[in-house]
Design an enzyme around this catalytic site. Structure first.
Site, PDB file in Angstrom:
ATOM      1  N   SER A  91       0.890  -1.094  -0.093  1.00  0.00           N
ATOM      2  CA  SER A  91       0.154   0.032  -0.068  1.00  0.00           C
ATOM      3  C   SER A  91       0.967   1.187  -0.025  1.00  0.00           C
ATOM      4  O   SER A  91       1.793   1.252   0.862  1.00  0.00           O
ATOM      5  CB  SER A  91      -0.922  -0.093   1.304  1.00  0.00           C
ATOM      6  OG  SER A  91      -1.068   1.117   1.864  1.00  0.00           O
ATOM      7  N   LYS A  92       0.496   1.966  -0.850  1.00  0.00           N
ATOM      8  CA  LYS A  92       1.431   3.323  -0.980  1.00  0.00           C
ATOM      9  C   LYS A  92       1.368   4.188   0.210  1.00  0.00           C
ATOM     10  O   LYS A  92       2.103   4.926   0.744  1.00  0.00           O
ATOM     11  CB  LYS A  92       0.693   4.339  -1.912  1.00  0.00           C
ATOM     12  CG  LYS A  92       1.350   3.984  -3.591  1.00  0.00           C
ATOM     13  CD  LYS A  92       1.039   4.988  -4.484  1.00  0.00           C
ATOM     14  CE  LYS A  92       1.705   4.510  -5.924  1.00  0.00           C
ATOM     15  NZ  LYS A  92       1.117   5.263  -6.985  1.00  0.00           N
ATOM     16  N   ARG A  93       0.198   4.025   1.095  1.00  0.00           N
ATOM     17  CA  ARG A  93      -0.036   4.653   2.332  1.00  0.00           C
ATOM     18  C   ARG A  93       0.655   4.120   3.366  1.00  0.00           C
ATOM     19  O   ARG A  93       1.394   4.770   4.387  1.00  0.00           O
ATOM     20  CB  ARG A  93      -1.297   5.166   2.511  1.00  0.00           C
ATOM     21  CG  ARG A  93      -1.748   6.230   1.600  1.00  0.00           C
ATOM     22  CD  ARG A  93      -3.205   6.560   2.199  1.00  0.00           C
ATOM     23  NE  ARG A  93      -4.139   5.311   1.861  1.00  0.00           N
ATOM     24  CZ  ARG A  93      -4.975   4.833   2.710  1.00  0.00           C
ATOM     25  NH1 ARG A  93      -4.886   5.159   3.881  1.00  0.00           N
ATOM     26  NH2 ARG A  93      -5.733   3.894   2.285  1.00  0.00           N
TER      27      ARG A  93
END
Ligand code: GLU
Length: 479
Positions: free
Chosen positions: A240-242
Protein backbone atom coordinates in the site's frame (compact mmCIF):
# COMPACT_ATOMS: atom_id res chain seq x y z
CA UNK A 1 14.77 -11.13 -34.09
CA UNK A 2 16.31 -8.78 -31.54
CA UNK A 3 13.97 -8.40 -28.58
CA UNK A 4 12.74 -4.93 -27.78
CA UNK A 5 11.25 -4.28 -24.39
CA UNK A 6 10.04 -1.12 -22.77
CA UNK A 7 9.51 0.29 -19.35
CA UNK A 8 6.50 2.59 -19.40
CA UNK A 9 5.98 4.27 -16.02
CA UNK A 10 3.44 7.02 -15.37
CA UNK A 11 4.84 10.02 -13.47
CA UNK A 12 1.97 10.16 -11.01
CA UNK A 13 3.81 9.61 -7.73
CA UNK A 14 7.02 8.55 -6.07
CA UNK A 15 8.91 5.84 -7.88
CA UNK A 16 7.45 2.67 -6.40
CA UNK A 17 9.56 -0.40 -5.57
CA UNK A 18 7.15 -2.36 -7.79
CA UNK A 19 8.08 -0.12 -10.72
CA UNK A 20 11.72 -0.66 -9.84
CA UNK A 21 11.21 -4.44 -10.03
CA UNK A 22 9.38 -4.13 -13.39
CA UNK A 23 12.11 -1.93 -14.83
CA UNK A 24 14.80 -4.33 -13.61
CA UNK A 25 13.15 -7.41 -15.13
CA UNK A 26 12.80 -5.61 -18.47
CA UNK A 27 16.40 -4.47 -18.30
CA UNK A 28 17.69 -7.94 -17.36
CA UNK A 29 15.72 -9.48 -20.21
CA UNK A 30 17.10 -6.96 -22.70
CA UNK A 31 20.67 -7.40 -21.50
CA UNK A 32 20.36 -11.20 -21.38
CA UNK A 33 19.19 -11.38 -25.00
CA UNK A 34 21.16 -8.51 -26.47
CA UNK A 35 17.96 -6.54 -27.02
CA UNK A 36 16.91 -2.93 -26.59
CA UNK A 37 15.52 -1.44 -23.38
CA UNK A 38 13.25 1.46 -24.29
CA UNK A 39 12.07 4.05 -21.77
CA UNK A 40 8.69 5.63 -22.41
CA UNK A 41 7.07 7.97 -19.92
CA UNK A 42 3.30 7.66 -20.01
CA UNK A 43 2.44 11.23 -19.22
CA UNK A 44 -1.01 11.60 -20.74
CA UNK A 45 -2.82 11.83 -17.40
CA UNK A 46 -2.04 15.54 -17.17
CA UNK A 47 -4.00 16.01 -13.95
CA UNK A 48 -1.87 13.56 -12.01
CA UNK A 49 1.53 14.15 -13.62
CA UNK A 50 4.26 16.22 -12.06
CA UNK A 51 7.62 17.22 -13.47
CA UNK A 52 9.41 16.21 -10.28
CA UNK A 53 7.99 12.70 -10.58
CA UNK A 54 9.12 12.48 -14.17
CA UNK A 55 12.60 13.48 -13.00
CA UNK A 56 12.24 10.97 -10.16
CA UNK A 57 11.88 8.15 -12.71
CA UNK A 58 15.09 9.13 -14.47
CA UNK A 59 16.93 9.56 -11.16
CA UNK A 60 15.74 6.18 -9.87
CA UNK A 61 16.78 4.30 -13.01
CA UNK A 62 20.12 6.08 -13.02
CA UNK A 63 20.68 5.27 -9.35
CA UNK A 64 19.89 1.59 -10.01
CA UNK A 65 22.20 1.62 -13.02
CA UNK A 66 19.44 0.51 -15.42
CA UNK A 67 20.60 2.34 -18.51
CA UNK A 68 18.10 2.68 -21.31
CA UNK A 69 18.94 2.36 -24.99
CA UNK A 70 16.19 4.55 -26.40
CA UNK A 71 14.14 7.40 -25.00
CA UNK A 72 12.89 8.68 -22.78
CA UNK A 73 10.05 9.23 -25.18
CA UNK A 74 6.91 10.89 -23.90
CA UNK A 75 3.53 9.37 -24.58
CA UNK A 76 2.13 12.89 -24.93
CA UNK A 77 4.31 13.37 -28.00
CA UNK A 78 2.41 10.57 -29.79
CA UNK A 79 -1.12 11.95 -29.52
CA UNK A 80 -1.29 12.18 -33.32
CA UNK A 81 -0.62 8.42 -33.62
CA UNK A 82 -3.27 7.67 -31.01
CA UNK A 83 -5.89 9.64 -32.91
CA UNK A 84 -4.82 8.08 -36.21
CA UNK A 85 -5.40 4.66 -34.64
CA UNK A 86 -8.89 5.72 -33.52
CA UNK A 87 -9.68 6.87 -37.06
CA UNK A 88 -8.37 3.62 -38.51
CA UNK A 89 -10.55 1.57 -36.14
CA UNK A 90 -13.56 3.76 -36.97
CA UNK A 91 -12.97 3.37 -40.70
CA UNK A 92 -12.58 -0.36 -40.25
CA UNK A 93 -15.96 -0.59 -38.50
CA UNK A 94 -14.52 -1.68 -35.15
CA UNK A 95 -16.03 1.24 -33.26
CA UNK A 96 -19.45 2.77 -32.80
CA UNK A 97 -20.65 6.08 -31.39
CA UNK A 98 -22.40 6.05 -28.03
CA UNK A 99 -24.22 8.88 -26.29
CA UNK A 100 -25.15 7.04 -23.10
CA UNK A 101 -24.37 8.94 -19.93
CA UNK A 102 -22.85 7.24 -16.88
CA UNK A 103 -26.20 7.72 -15.05
CA UNK A 104 -28.15 5.99 -17.81
CA UNK A 105 -25.72 3.08 -17.91
CA UNK A 106 -25.84 2.72 -14.12
CA UNK A 107 -29.64 2.89 -14.05
CA UNK A 108 -29.94 0.12 -16.65
CA UNK A 109 -27.38 -2.01 -14.82
CA UNK A 110 -29.32 -1.57 -11.58
CA UNK A 111 -32.53 -2.60 -13.32
CA UNK A 112 -31.09 -5.69 -15.02
CA UNK A 113 -28.62 -6.63 -12.29
CA UNK A 114 -25.88 -6.92 -14.92
CA UNK A 115 -22.85 -4.72 -14.37
CA UNK A 116 -21.00 -2.95 -17.18
CA UNK A 117 -22.11 -1.58 -20.52
CA UNK A 118 -25.13 -3.31 -22.08
CA UNK A 119 -24.44 -2.51 -25.74
CA UNK A 120 -27.34 -0.06 -25.89
CA UNK A 121 -25.85 1.96 -28.80
CA UNK A 122 -24.36 -0.98 -30.68
CA UNK A 123 -26.98 -1.03 -33.41
CA UNK A 124 -28.22 2.57 -33.24
CA UNK A 125 -25.74 3.77 -35.86
CA UNK A 126 -25.39 7.17 -34.26
CA UNK A 127 -23.27 9.67 -36.11
CA UNK A 128 -20.12 10.88 -34.33
CA UNK A 129 -20.61 14.17 -32.58
CA UNK A 130 -19.33 16.32 -29.72
CA UNK A 131 -21.30 14.33 -27.16
CA UNK A 132 -20.56 10.81 -28.35
CA UNK A 133 -17.86 8.54 -27.09
CA UNK A 134 -16.48 5.78 -29.32
CA UNK A 135 -16.78 2.21 -28.15
CA UNK A 136 -15.03 -0.90 -29.36
CA UNK A 137 -17.44 -3.48 -30.67
CA UNK A 138 -16.48 -6.71 -28.89
CA UNK A 139 -16.80 -9.93 -30.89
CA UNK A 140 -20.21 -11.46 -30.12
CA UNK A 141 -18.80 -14.66 -28.78
CA UNK A 142 -15.59 -16.54 -28.24
CA UNK A 143 -12.65 -15.68 -26.07
CA UNK A 144 -9.18 -14.17 -26.26
CA UNK A 145 -6.39 -16.42 -25.11
CA UNK A 146 -2.97 -15.18 -24.13
CA UNK A 147 0.11 -17.34 -23.78
CA UNK A 148 1.63 -15.35 -20.97
CA UNK A 149 5.32 -16.10 -20.47
CA UNK A 150 4.82 -16.07 -16.72
CA UNK A 151 1.18 -16.98 -16.16
CA UNK A 152 0.83 -19.56 -18.90
CA UNK A 153 -2.37 -19.81 -20.91
CA UNK A 154 -4.95 -17.28 -19.77
CA UNK A 155 -8.39 -17.17 -21.39
CA UNK A 156 -10.76 -14.21 -21.26
CA UNK A 157 -14.33 -14.95 -22.48
CA UNK A 158 -15.58 -11.99 -24.53
CA UNK A 159 -18.99 -11.88 -22.97
CA UNK A 160 -17.39 -10.84 -19.69
CA UNK A 161 -15.66 -7.85 -21.24
CA UNK A 162 -18.36 -5.69 -22.81
CA UNK A 163 -17.97 -2.92 -25.38
CA UNK A 164 -15.43 -0.52 -23.94
CA UNK A 165 -14.71 3.16 -24.56
CA UNK A 166 -11.74 3.91 -26.78
CA UNK A 167 -12.21 7.67 -27.07
CA UNK A 168 -14.23 9.84 -24.70
CA UNK A 169 -16.64 12.46 -26.01
CA UNK A 170 -14.02 15.01 -24.92
CA UNK A 171 -11.67 13.54 -27.53
CA UNK A 172 -9.35 11.93 -24.97
CA UNK A 173 -8.04 8.60 -26.24
CA UNK A 174 -8.11 5.92 -23.60
CA UNK A 175 -4.93 4.83 -22.00
CA UNK A 176 -5.15 1.16 -23.05
CA UNK A 177 -5.17 2.18 -26.72
CA UNK A 178 -2.49 4.88 -26.39
CA UNK A 179 -0.26 2.35 -24.63
CA UNK A 180 -0.54 -0.28 -27.35
CA UNK A 181 -0.22 2.22 -30.19
CA UNK A 182 3.07 3.33 -28.68
CA UNK A 183 4.18 -0.30 -28.34
CA UNK A 184 3.37 -0.83 -32.03
CA UNK A 185 5.31 2.26 -33.13
CA UNK A 186 8.30 1.20 -31.04
CA UNK A 187 8.11 -2.39 -32.38
CA UNK A 188 8.04 -3.78 -28.89
CA UNK A 189 8.40 -7.55 -28.95
CA UNK A 190 7.88 -8.36 -25.24
CA UNK A 191 5.56 -6.54 -22.87
CA UNK A 192 6.84 -7.27 -19.36
CA UNK A 193 4.75 -5.51 -16.72
CA UNK A 194 2.87 -5.88 -13.46
CA UNK A 195 0.05 -8.35 -13.02
CA UNK A 196 -2.36 -5.46 -12.35
CA UNK A 197 -2.38 -4.91 -16.12
CA UNK A 198 -3.41 -8.46 -17.00
CA UNK A 199 -7.15 -7.60 -17.19
CA UNK A 200 -6.39 -4.87 -19.76
CA UNK A 201 -4.52 -7.30 -21.99
CA UNK A 202 -7.39 -8.99 -23.89
CA UNK A 203 -8.76 -5.59 -24.90
CA UNK A 204 -5.31 -4.57 -26.06
CA UNK A 205 -4.84 -7.79 -28.01
CA UNK A 206 -8.20 -7.32 -29.76
CA UNK A 207 -7.40 -3.70 -30.68
CA UNK A 208 -3.90 -4.66 -31.81
CA UNK A 209 -5.26 -7.34 -34.12
CA UNK A 210 -7.99 -5.00 -35.39
CA UNK A 211 -5.36 -2.39 -36.23
CA UNK A 212 -3.44 -5.03 -38.17
CA UNK A 213 -6.50 -5.37 -40.41
CA UNK A 214 -6.86 -1.63 -40.99
CA UNK A 215 -5.72 -0.42 -44.41
CA UNK A 216 -4.08 2.73 -43.04
CA UNK A 217 -2.08 0.86 -40.39
CA UNK A 218 1.04 -1.21 -40.68
CA UNK A 219 0.89 -4.85 -39.72
CA UNK A 220 2.91 -5.36 -36.54
CA UNK A 221 3.38 -8.69 -34.78
CA UNK A 222 1.63 -8.97 -31.48
CA UNK A 223 4.16 -8.85 -28.64
CA UNK A 224 4.66 -11.66 -26.17
CA UNK A 225 3.27 -10.83 -22.73
CA UNK A 226 4.77 -11.50 -19.33
CA UNK A 227 2.84 -10.34 -16.26
CA UNK A 228 4.98 -10.19 -13.14
CA UNK A 229 3.60 -11.25 -9.77
CA UNK A 230 2.28 -8.63 -7.42
CA UNK A 231 4.37 -7.39 -4.50
CA UNK A 232 2.79 -7.95 -1.10
CA UNK A 233 3.54 -6.92 2.49
CA UNK A 234 3.98 -9.09 5.55
CA UNK A 235 0.20 -9.57 5.80
CA UNK A 236 0.28 -10.83 2.20
CA UNK A 237 -1.70 -7.79 1.09
CA UNK A 238 -0.83 -5.74 -1.98
CA UNK A 239 1.80 -3.14 -1.03
CA UNK A 240 0.00 0.00 0.00
CA UNK A 241 1.32 3.40 -1.00
CA UNK A 242 0.11 4.84 2.29
CA UNK A 243 1.02 2.11 4.75
CA UNK A 244 4.09 0.41 3.35
CA UNK A 245 7.49 1.97 2.64
CA UNK A 246 7.28 1.78 -1.16
CA UNK A 247 9.22 4.83 -2.38
CA UNK A 248 12.51 3.71 -3.87
CA UNK A 249 14.14 7.02 -3.01
CA UNK A 250 13.53 6.49 0.70
CA UNK A 251 15.76 3.40 0.49
CA UNK A 252 18.42 5.40 -1.31
CA UNK A 253 18.24 8.04 1.42
CA UNK A 254 18.47 5.46 4.19
CA UNK A 255 21.72 4.20 2.80
CA UNK A 256 20.87 1.11 0.84
CA UNK A 257 23.36 0.50 -1.95
CA UNK A 258 22.04 0.39 -5.50
CA UNK A 259 23.82 -2.92 -6.09
CA UNK A 260 22.13 -4.47 -3.06
CA UNK A 261 18.78 -3.06 -4.14
CA UNK A 262 19.17 -4.50 -7.65
CA UNK A 263 20.10 -7.88 -6.21
CA UNK A 264 17.13 -7.82 -3.84
CA UNK A 265 14.62 -6.64 -6.48
CA UNK A 266 15.74 -9.48 -8.74
CA UNK A 267 14.59 -11.92 -6.06
CA UNK A 268 11.02 -10.60 -6.12
CA UNK A 269 9.46 -13.34 -8.18
CA UNK A 270 12.61 -14.95 -9.45
CA UNK A 271 15.87 -16.33 -8.11
CA UNK A 272 19.25 -17.10 -9.58
CA UNK A 273 20.56 -20.64 -9.43
CA UNK A 274 22.71 -21.13 -6.36
CA UNK A 275 23.50 -18.29 -3.99
CA UNK A 276 20.94 -15.49 -3.85
CA UNK A 277 23.70 -12.94 -3.50
CA UNK A 278 24.36 -12.41 -7.17
CA UNK A 279 26.00 -9.47 -8.86
CA UNK A 280 24.63 -7.83 -11.97
CA UNK A 281 26.68 -9.95 -14.35
CA UNK A 282 25.35 -13.17 -12.87
CA UNK A 283 21.78 -11.85 -12.82
CA UNK A 284 22.02 -11.02 -16.51
CA UNK A 285 23.59 -14.33 -17.27
CA UNK A 286 20.94 -16.39 -15.50
CA UNK A 287 17.77 -14.33 -15.89
CA UNK A 288 14.92 -16.28 -17.46
CA UNK A 289 11.32 -15.08 -17.70
CA UNK A 290 10.14 -18.68 -17.84
CA UNK A 291 11.40 -19.13 -14.27
CA UNK A 292 9.44 -16.19 -12.87
CA UNK A 293 6.95 -17.31 -10.26
CA UNK A 294 3.22 -16.73 -10.42
CA UNK A 295 2.85 -16.33 -6.68
CA UNK A 296 2.86 -12.90 -5.07
CA UNK A 297 6.30 -11.82 -3.91
CA UNK A 298 6.81 -10.62 -0.33
CA UNK A 299 8.65 -7.30 -0.19
CA UNK A 300 10.70 -8.07 2.88
CA UNK A 301 12.64 -5.09 4.20
CA UNK A 302 14.50 -7.35 6.67
CA UNK A 303 15.87 -9.46 3.86
CA UNK A 304 16.77 -6.37 1.86
CA UNK A 305 18.64 -5.04 4.89
CA UNK A 306 20.47 -8.31 5.34
CA UNK A 307 21.55 -8.26 1.70
CA UNK A 308 22.59 -4.64 2.02
CA UNK A 309 24.80 -5.50 4.99
CA UNK A 310 26.48 -8.23 2.93
CA UNK A 311 27.21 -5.76 0.15
CA UNK A 312 28.56 -3.20 2.62
CA UNK A 313 30.89 -5.81 4.13
CA UNK A 314 32.16 -6.85 0.72
CA UNK A 315 33.27 -3.33 -0.25
CA UNK A 316 36.88 -2.18 -0.07
CA UNK A 317 37.47 0.26 2.81
CA UNK A 318 37.99 3.09 0.35
CA UNK A 319 34.76 2.38 -1.47
CA UNK A 320 32.92 2.15 1.84
CA UNK A 321 34.38 5.46 3.06
CA UNK A 322 33.40 7.06 -0.23
CA UNK A 323 29.85 5.71 -0.02
CA UNK A 324 29.57 7.19 3.50
CA UNK A 325 30.36 10.73 2.35
CA UNK A 326 26.73 11.80 1.89
CA UNK A 327 26.14 10.97 5.56
CA UNK A 328 29.24 12.45 7.17
CA UNK A 329 30.71 15.07 4.85
CA UNK A 330 31.25 18.52 6.40
CA UNK A 331 29.66 20.12 3.35
CA UNK A 332 25.87 20.32 3.88
CA UNK A 333 25.40 20.04 0.11
CA UNK A 334 26.56 16.41 0.41
CA UNK A 335 24.00 15.28 2.99
CA UNK A 336 20.97 17.39 2.21
CA UNK A 337 18.10 16.52 2.16
CA UNK A 338 19.12 13.92 4.74
CA UNK A 339 19.49 15.00 8.35
CA UNK A 340 22.71 16.69 9.42
CA UNK A 341 25.24 14.40 11.14
CA UNK A 342 25.16 14.62 14.97
CA UNK A 343 28.27 16.83 15.32
CA UNK A 344 29.38 20.27 14.26
CA UNK A 345 30.44 19.77 10.63
CA UNK A 346 33.81 21.46 11.20
CA UNK A 347 34.71 18.78 13.74
CA UNK A 348 34.64 16.05 11.13
CA UNK A 349 38.10 14.70 10.38
CA UNK A 350 38.33 12.65 7.20
CA UNK A 351 41.55 10.99 8.30
CA UNK A 352 40.11 9.83 11.63
CA UNK A 353 37.02 8.68 9.77
CA UNK A 354 38.97 6.54 7.35
CA UNK A 355 40.79 4.98 10.30
CA UNK A 356 37.40 4.25 11.90
CA UNK A 357 36.09 2.54 8.75
CA UNK A 358 37.49 -0.92 9.55
CA UNK A 359 35.81 -0.70 12.97
CA UNK A 360 32.33 0.08 11.65
CA UNK A 361 32.07 -1.39 8.17
CA UNK A 362 31.03 -4.83 9.37
CA UNK A 363 28.73 -3.44 12.06
CA UNK A 364 26.23 -1.39 10.05
CA UNK A 365 23.41 -2.65 7.89
CA UNK A 366 22.75 0.66 6.13
CA UNK A 367 24.87 3.75 5.60
CA UNK A 368 22.39 5.80 7.61
CA UNK A 369 23.62 3.96 10.74
CA UNK A 370 27.14 5.27 10.25
CA UNK A 371 26.87 8.77 11.80
CA UNK A 372 25.59 7.48 15.15
CA UNK A 373 28.37 4.92 15.25
CA UNK A 374 31.18 7.43 14.79
CA UNK A 375 29.56 10.37 16.58
CA UNK A 376 31.75 9.80 19.67
CA UNK A 377 34.79 10.70 17.55
CA UNK A 378 33.50 14.05 16.31
CA UNK A 379 31.02 15.26 18.90
CA UNK A 380 31.89 17.76 21.65
CA UNK A 381 29.50 16.20 24.06
CA UNK A 382 28.79 12.55 24.67
CA UNK A 383 25.14 11.70 24.06
CA UNK A 384 24.42 9.45 27.05
CA UNK A 385 21.98 6.57 27.03
CA UNK A 386 20.68 7.15 30.57
CA UNK A 387 19.69 3.51 31.10
CA UNK A 388 23.22 2.43 30.27
CA UNK A 389 24.67 5.05 32.63
CA UNK A 390 22.43 3.81 35.42
CA UNK A 391 23.21 0.14 34.84
CA UNK A 392 26.98 0.27 34.64
CA UNK A 393 27.87 3.41 36.61
CA UNK A 394 25.22 5.05 38.76
CA UNK A 395 23.85 1.81 40.22
CA UNK A 396 27.11 -0.08 40.13
CA UNK A 397 29.84 0.96 42.59
CA UNK A 398 32.33 -1.38 40.88
CA UNK A 399 31.76 0.48 37.61
CA UNK A 400 32.82 3.70 39.32
CA UNK A 401 35.92 1.96 40.73
CA UNK A 402 36.83 0.79 37.24
CA UNK A 403 36.61 4.37 35.96
CA UNK A 404 38.70 5.76 38.79
CA UNK A 405 41.45 3.20 38.27
CA UNK A 406 41.27 3.48 34.47
CA UNK A 407 41.85 7.23 34.71
CA UNK A 408 45.15 6.52 36.51
CA UNK A 409 46.23 3.64 34.32
CA UNK A 410 45.28 5.19 30.96
CA UNK A 411 47.27 8.29 31.84
CA UNK A 412 50.46 6.21 31.81
CA UNK A 413 50.11 3.39 29.27
CA UNK A 414 51.27 3.48 25.75
CA UNK A 415 48.05 4.71 24.08
CA UNK A 416 47.54 1.84 21.61
CA UNK A 417 44.66 -0.61 21.37
CA UNK A 418 46.87 -3.50 22.51
CA UNK A 419 48.25 -1.78 25.62
CA UNK A 420 44.85 -0.37 26.55
CA UNK A 421 43.44 -3.86 26.29
CA UNK A 422 46.13 -5.32 28.53
CA UNK A 423 45.74 -2.51 31.02
CA UNK A 424 42.03 -3.08 31.32
CA UNK A 425 42.43 -6.84 31.66
CA UNK A 426 44.80 -6.26 34.53
CA UNK A 427 42.57 -3.65 36.08
CA UNK A 428 39.61 -6.03 35.87
CA UNK A 429 41.55 -8.80 37.54
CA UNK A 430 42.46 -6.36 40.33
CA UNK A 431 38.80 -5.67 41.11
CA UNK A 432 37.52 -9.15 40.28
CA UNK A 433 35.78 -8.39 36.97
CA UNK A 434 36.06 -10.22 33.66
CA UNK A 435 37.12 -8.03 30.74
CA UNK A 436 33.59 -7.81 29.34
CA UNK A 437 32.28 -6.26 32.55
CA UNK A 438 35.29 -4.01 33.00
CA UNK A 439 34.80 -2.66 29.47
CA UNK A 440 31.19 -1.61 29.94
CA UNK A 441 31.69 1.43 32.23
CA UNK A 442 34.59 2.66 30.08
CA UNK A 443 32.56 2.33 26.91
CA UNK A 444 29.55 4.11 28.35
CA UNK A 445 31.73 6.91 29.74
CA UNK A 446 33.46 7.48 26.43
CA UNK A 447 30.76 6.79 23.82
CA UNK A 448 27.55 7.16 25.82
CA UNK A 449 26.20 3.70 24.95
CA UNK A 450 26.86 0.04 25.57
CA UNK A 451 27.11 -0.94 21.91
CA UNK A 452 29.47 0.30 19.27
CA UNK A 453 32.71 -0.41 17.51
CA UNK A 454 35.50 -2.32 19.28
CA UNK A 455 36.46 -0.40 22.38
CA UNK A 456 40.25 -0.32 22.43
CA UNK A 457 40.62 0.66 18.78
CA UNK A 458 38.00 3.35 19.41
CA UNK A 459 39.96 4.73 22.39
CA UNK A 460 43.15 4.77 20.39
CA UNK A 461 41.40 6.78 17.67
CA UNK A 462 39.91 9.17 20.20
CA UNK A 463 43.33 9.81 21.77
CA UNK A 464 44.55 9.97 25.35
CA UNK A 465 43.42 13.48 26.21
CA UNK A 466 39.83 13.16 25.08
CA UNK A 467 39.52 9.68 26.57
CA UNK A 468 40.73 10.87 29.99
CA UNK A 469 38.51 13.96 29.86
CA UNK A 470 35.48 11.80 29.19
CA UNK A 471 36.30 9.27 31.89
CA UNK A 472 36.66 12.10 34.43
CA UNK A 473 33.49 13.83 33.29
CA UNK A 474 31.49 10.62 33.51
CA UNK A 475 32.82 9.86 36.98
CA UNK A 476 31.95 13.37 38.15
CA UNK A 477 28.48 12.94 36.67
CA UNK A 478 27.68 9.90 38.82
CA UNK A 479 29.64 10.68 41.99
N1 GLU B 1 2.04 3.23 -17.42
C1 GLU B 1 1.65 2.00 -16.81
C2 GLU B 1 1.89 2.08 -15.33
O1 GLU B 1 2.60 2.92 -14.85
C3 GLU B 1 2.38 0.80 -17.37
C4 GLU B 1 1.69 0.22 -18.54
C5 GLU B 1 2.40 -0.94 -19.20
O2 GLU B 1 3.50 -1.31 -18.78
O3 GLU B 1 1.84 -1.43 -20.15
O4 GLU B 1 1.34 1.30 -14.60
Amino acid sequence: MTPRVRFAPSPTGYFHVGSARTSLFNWLFARRHGGAFVLRIEDTDTERNRDEWRQGILDALTWLGLNWDEGPTLQSANLGDHHAAVEALWEGGYLYACDCTREQIDARSAATGRPGYDGHCRTRELPRGPSTALRFRMPDEGATTIEDLVRGTVTFPHEAIGDFVVMRSSGVVLYALANLVDDRSARITHVIRGEDLLPTTPRQVLMWEALNHCASQERVDLPAYAHLPMLVNEQRKKLSKRKDPVALESYRDQGYLPEAMVNYLALLGWSPRGDEIADRARLIDEFDLAEVSRSPAFFDVKKLTHINAEYLRAMTSDAFAHACRPWVDPDPAAWRPRAAPPWAPEHFDADVFSRAVPLIQTRVTTLAEVPAMVAFLFGDEVAFDEDAVAAVLADDPLGRVVLAVAIERFAEVDFTAASLHDALVELGEGVGLPLRRAQAPVRVAVTGTRVGPPLFESLELLGRQRTLDRLRAALARVS
